[in-house]
Structure formats: structure tokens, C-alpha cells
Design an enzyme around this catalytic site. Structure first.
Site, PDB file in Angstrom:
ATOM      1  N   GLU A   1      42.128  39.653  39.427  1.00  0.00           N
ATOM      2  CA  GLU A   1      43.443  40.122  39.830  1.00  0.00           C
ATOM      3  C   GLU A   1      43.354  41.567  40.319  1.00  0.00           C
ATOM      4  O   GLU A   1      43.226  41.822  41.496  1.00  0.00           O
ATOM      5  CB  GLU A   1      44.422  39.975  38.666  1.00  0.00           C
ATOM      6  CG  GLU A   1      45.858  39.899  39.106  1.00  0.00           C
ATOM      7  CD  GLU A   1      46.762  39.438  37.979  1.00  0.00           C
ATOM      8  OE1 GLU A   1      47.442  38.418  38.157  1.00  0.00           O
ATOM      9  OE2 GLU A   1      46.775  40.095  36.940  1.00  0.00           O
TER      10      GLU A   1
ATOM     11  N   GLU B   1      52.989  36.739  38.436  1.00  0.00           N
ATOM     12  CA  GLU B   1      53.756  36.725  37.186  1.00  0.00           C
ATOM     13  C   GLU B   1      54.694  37.918  37.046  1.00  0.00           C
ATOM     14  O   GLU B   1      55.698  37.849  36.340  1.00  0.00           O
ATOM     15  CB  GLU B   1      52.823  36.639  35.974  1.00  0.00           C
ATOM     16  CG  GLU B   1      52.012  37.876  35.674  1.00  0.00           C
ATOM     17  CD  GLU B   1      50.706  37.943  36.439  1.00  0.00           C
ATOM     18  OE1 GLU B   1      49.846  38.753  36.072  1.00  0.00           O
ATOM     19  OE2 GLU B   1      50.542  37.180  37.412  1.00  0.00           O
TER      20      GLU B   1
END
Length: 200
Positions: A4, A10
Site C-alpha cells: 500500500e 478503506e
């Protein structure tokens, strides 16, 4: 392996990233290698929350081509994809590329990328924008000369807007060649995805 290293999808369920976040990633974090963002949210208004993701269906599809991640996923619930025509792009888009061409872009504002599937003549295009709607002409001169392609365009609907109407989209099918130029219109906070397959 994807990592990431920047705000992923999210965060959109926790107040949300601004619309220009994913228009910045290709020029920053993605330059260092595969980026795990988990695109593909169709439940944009988030049934379990008063918040909504700052995106559109067209933009979520485009991110599969914009963001390079060999281990890509569809992040939404299965029931939000069931019977949804736009899910066909997610099912079709590969994660292994032969060639990548950055067509146009401006950091934090917009970007258009075309990628050729490895060991095929299939191409996929993604275009996204920030909070500003954009119109532009997309020349398909990266396609192989002398070949006709079947193009499927997944685009924001005419009434689409990342706040007011984020799930409005349209799908168009047409035949194109390397001499074709497409008129593209991205909604505010939106995007478009195109699949191009050589005609049999």
C-alpha cells in the site's frame, strides 16, 4: 507483490480521501512499484454509513487500469456486483501488461493510461479526473494499424456527479481502429474505462 504505502480505498469508509487522491498516486507512490488500492466499490453511498465514497462507477472501473497491481481485487460485496453490467469490465481487465502508455495527465488533476495485455493485442484504457468535469479527445493511435477493434466504453452518465449522482453510468459498444478519435466526457470526480479487443 503489491504494497500500500499510501491511503487505500478503506479510508473512503472513514471520512474519505479527496477526489484528487487517485489522480496523484500515479505520479507519486505508483512510480515505486505496484500499489495495493483495492478499487471496484459500487456501493458508493455506503448503506451502513451516512458517508459516501468520492467517486463514480466509471472512475472505479478506470482505476483497474490506472493503478498497477498484479494482485488486484474487487473490494465490494458480491451482492453489489450480481447482475451489474459494469462488473463485466472488472471480470475482463487483466493485471499483467505488455505495454503501458500514459496518454495525458496532470498531477492531482487527471490522468489517462492505456495498457496492452501481455501476449495479446487487447488494450484497456482508464481515464480519471478530480472534482472538475473534463472533456477531451482520445486518439487511439496506440492500437495496431490495419486492425479493427471492438471497443466497449464504460463512462459516466450525462447526469453523473460524484456527490449528487455517483452511480450514473452508460456502456457503449463500437468498432474502432488506430485512426479513431473518441470524444470523452468525465463527470466531476468521475472516470471512464475502455476495453479494446481485435475483431475476429
Amino acid at each position: 507483490v503489491s504494497r500500500e504505502g499510501a491511503k487505500g480505498q478503506e479510508y473512503n469508509a472513514m471520512g474519505g480521501s479527496p477526489t484528487d487522491h487517485v489522480a496523484t498516486i500515479p505520479f507519486t507512490r505508483s512510480l515505486s512499484g505496484p500499489f495495493d488500492y483495492t478499487p471496484g466499490v459500487f456501493d458508493i453511498r455506503i448503506k451502513t454509513s451516512p458517508d459516501q465514497v468520492k467517486t463514480t462507477i466509471g472512475k472505479e472501473l478506470a482505476l483497474y487500469t490506472i493503478i498497477y497491481a498484479p494482485m488486484m481485487m474487487a473490494n465490494d460485496l458480491p451482492e453489489n456486483y450480481e447482475g451489474h453490467p459494469a462488473f463485466e469490465y472488472i471480470k475482463a481487465v487483466p493485471t499483467d501488461w505488455e505495454t503501458t502508455k500514459v496518454i495525458d495527465g496532470k498531477i492531482g488533476d487527471y490522468i489517462t493510461i492505456a495498457r496492452q495485455e501481455r501476449k495479446t493485442d487487447n488494450w484497456f484504457v482508464g481515464a480519471i479526473t478530480d472534482e472538475n468535469p473534463r472533456g477531451f479527445q482520445l486518439a487511439l493511435d496506440f492500437l495496431k494499424e490495419g486492425i479493427t477493434y471492438n471497443a466497449t466504453i464504460y463512462a459516466d452518465g450525462e447526469d453523473c456527479h460524484f456527490v449528487d449522482n455517483p452511480t450514473s453510468y452508460e456502456i457503449k459498444n463500437m468498432e474502432v481502429t488506430s485512426t479513431t478519435t473518441l470524444d470523452m466526457n468525465l463527470a466531476a470526480g468521475g472516470g471512464a474505462a475502455i476495453s479494446l479487443y481485435p475483431k475476429n
